[in-house]
Structures are given as C-alpha cells and as structure tokens.
Write a protein that holds these residues in place. Structure first.
Motif, PDB file in Angstrom:
ATOM      1  N   PHE A  62      45.891  56.755  18.013  1.00  0.00           N
ATOM      2  CA  PHE A  62      46.462  55.407  17.949  1.00  0.00           C
ATOM      3  C   PHE A  62      46.545  54.761  19.335  1.00  0.00           C
ATOM      4  CE2 PHE A  62      50.469  53.152  15.978  1.00  0.00           C
ATOM      5  CZ  PHE A  62      49.767  51.958  15.934  1.00  0.00           C
TER       6      PHE A  62
ATOM      7  N   VAL B 245      43.195  53.644  20.781  1.00  0.00           N
ATOM      8  CA  VAL B 245      42.743  52.362  20.213  1.00  0.00           C
ATOM      9  C   VAL B 245      43.444  51.208  20.919  1.00  0.00           C
ATOM     10  CG1 VAL B 245      42.570  50.942  18.130  1.00  0.00           C
ATOM     11  CG2 VAL B 245      42.306  53.425  17.962  1.00  0.00           C
TER      12      VAL B 245
ATOM     13  N   LEU C 200      38.675  51.129  16.714  1.00  0.00           N
ATOM     14  CA  LEU C 200      39.483  51.611  15.586  1.00  0.00           C
ATOM     15  C   LEU C 200      38.636  52.483  14.659  1.00  0.00           C
ATOM     16  CD1 LEU C 200      42.098  51.638  13.947  1.00  0.00           C
ATOM     17  CD2 LEU C 200      41.399  49.464  12.927  1.00  0.00           C
TER      18      LEU C 200
ATOM     19  N   VAL D 291      45.761  46.322  15.895  1.00  0.00           N
ATOM     20  CA  VAL D 291      45.277  47.354  14.972  1.00  0.00           C
ATOM     21  C   VAL D 291      45.459  46.904  13.521  1.00  0.00           C
ATOM     22  CG1 VAL D 291      45.707  49.709  14.127  1.00  0.00           C
ATOM     23  CG2 VAL D 291      45.595  49.274  16.591  1.00  0.00           C
TER      24      VAL D 291
ATOM     25  N   GLU E 264      42.889  44.291  12.536  1.00  0.00           N
ATOM     26  CA  GLU E 264      41.572  44.887  12.277  1.00  0.00           C
ATOM     27  C   GLU E 264      41.522  45.570  10.910  1.00  0.00           C
ATOM     28  OE1 GLU E 264      39.073  46.978  15.104  1.00  0.00           O
ATOM     29  OE2 GLU E 264      40.519  46.482  16.683  1.00  0.00           O
TER      30      GLU E 264
END
Length: 270
Positions: free
Chosen positions: A60, A63, A70, A105, A108
């Motif tokens: 995580f 990213v 991702l 995130v 996305e």
C-alpha cells in the motif's frame, strides 16, 4: 457505484482482519469485484489470513509513494476471480499513509470498476484507523460481547459520526453495522458474557452478524484460508449470513442458543 466499507473496532484482537477477509470473500463469491486493503502499517496480517504472504512484492505504501503502480501491488486471489488484496507495509511507520494518497488509490480502484473496497482498519483511534474510516460509506464495527470491547467501540462510533468525509461535508452519515464475534451462548447463560440484546442496547446499532466462538477461526488463519471458505463450519455460515444482510437480505440471526444435545449424547454425557 463503488461502496467503501471500513471494518473497525475500538479494541485489538476482536477479529477485524478475519472479518475483512471473510466479508471480501463472501462478496466476491457473489460475483462482486472486490479489493480488500490492509491499513495496519507495521503489523501486516491480512495477507497471512488470505494466504498470499509469499506473493507480496509491493504494498500500500509503495503505491502511495509512487514506487509502483496499483496494478503491480494488487494481488489477485487464487480461489476467487474477482477478489484482490492490497497488503500493508511491515517496514514503514504509520505516518507513511496520507489522506491524498489513500484518496488516489480509491479513485483508481473506482475507475477500474471495483464494486466494493474493504478497509481492514487497525484498532483504536490512531492515524491509520482514521484514514481507514475517513472515506467510508459503511462501517462494520466488530465487537466481542464483553464490557471493555463494547466501551471502546462506543468511542469509534463517535469518530464515525464526526471525523469522516461524510460528516465534514454534512452528507448522510456513514451507515454503521454491528458484528459480534466469539459469541458463546453458554457463557451468556452463565453471565460471563453480554448478550446480543445487551450490546445492541448499549451501542444502539442493528446487528449484521453474530459469529460463534469456534476453534475453526484459528485453524483457518493458520492455514491461510479465510474461515468463510470452510463450508463445514458454523462460523462460515454466520459470515455468509452477515454478507447477505450487508447486501439487503432479511435473515434471522442464528447461533444465539446452544445446540440441543441428541438423545444418545444426553444418555452418555457426550
């Protein structure tokens, strides 16, 4: 429409990660496209329960910090086509997460067509827990039916009503659900444990599931298989019920009473 669900609690060790993994699997088994994310930076556990710890290359934090895409960090579950895991970092501190990074995130994942994002929150009120709940549409508050767990969860409910994006924007509040874990009707009957009614009355939430106390949970964790996939277990059936209620099914609560012993068991003390 993507729904973001945080699995949270005030106290550690109540079964949040087991619940996150089982709910994610239950939704994916119903054909939903699901990402489950571990927000517990430094104490990574979700990948162990999902059985994909050896496949973690990026996490995580990687990213968020731009070390990878991702798509590179998401781990596709080998059992369920539509389920993906995003592991936490074991080596960074909790400040490595940021509000903007988490939003990026999520954006996305939404653009990629994920229907559900499950956020496995750390316990308590630290930064990771706040970030896990901030963008939530729903919250599953995991509680053991004992006084300290219930009291600590009351604090979490306060944060859900005041410290989320929905609260700040004056939008409809995060929809809260109560999930009781390690429930033992025998211990309730002897006064060692609070009843479902007691917990519901104190916290003022509807109960989405009651998960019976069972050694199957530890066995499943050790095997790296979410317990919902053990179809012989009452725990699996209880989690399946909870997922059904999450999706709007009306189902009676089960496992609130001890199973009655058969004639031979009563005769021979089994």
């Amino acid at each position: 429409m993507t729904e973001i669900i945080v699995v949270t609690s005030g106290k550690g060790g109540v079964g949040k990660t087991t619940t996150s993994a089982s709910v994610a699997c239950g939704l994916a088994r119903r054909g939903k496209r699901v990402a489950v994310i571990d927000f517990d930076i430094g104490l990574r556990n979700l990948d162990l329960i999902m059985g994909c710890e050896r496949r973690v290359v990026y996490d995580f934090v990687n990213v968020i910090q731009g070390d990878c895409t991702l798509k590179q960090a998401l781990i596709k579950d080998k059992r369920l086509e539509t389920l993906f895991v995003l592991a936490a970092s074991q080596t960074r501190d909790k400040d490595a997460l940021s509000m903007e990074g988490v939003r990026k995130v999520f954006d996305e994942l939404i653009a990629d067509g994920f229907e559900y994002i499950i956020c496995d929150s750390p316990a308590g009120i630290e930064k990771g827990a706040h970030l896990a709940m901030y963008y939530a549409d729903r919250a599953i508050v995991v509680v053991n039916p004992e006084v300290s767990s219930v009291r600590d969860s009351d604090r979490i409910l306060g944060l859900l009503s005041s410290k989320t994006q929905r609260a700040e924007k004056g939008e409809e509040k995060v929809k809260e659900h109560l999930l009781l874990t390690r429930y033992s009707p025998r211990r309730v009957a002897t006064g060692e444990m609070m009843s479902v009614g007691d917990v519901k009355e104190i916290l003022g939430l509807d109960v989405i599931g009651v998960i019976p106390e069972s050694p199957d949970v530890l066995s499943a964790s050790n095997a790296g298989t979410p317990v919902i996939l053990n179809e012989q277990s009452d725990v699996s059936r209880a989690y399946e019920d909870a997922v059904g209620r999450l999706l709007g099914d009306t189902l009676p609560l089960r496992f609130l009473e001890e199973p009655k012993k058969g004639f031979l068991a009563r005769m021979f003390g089994g």
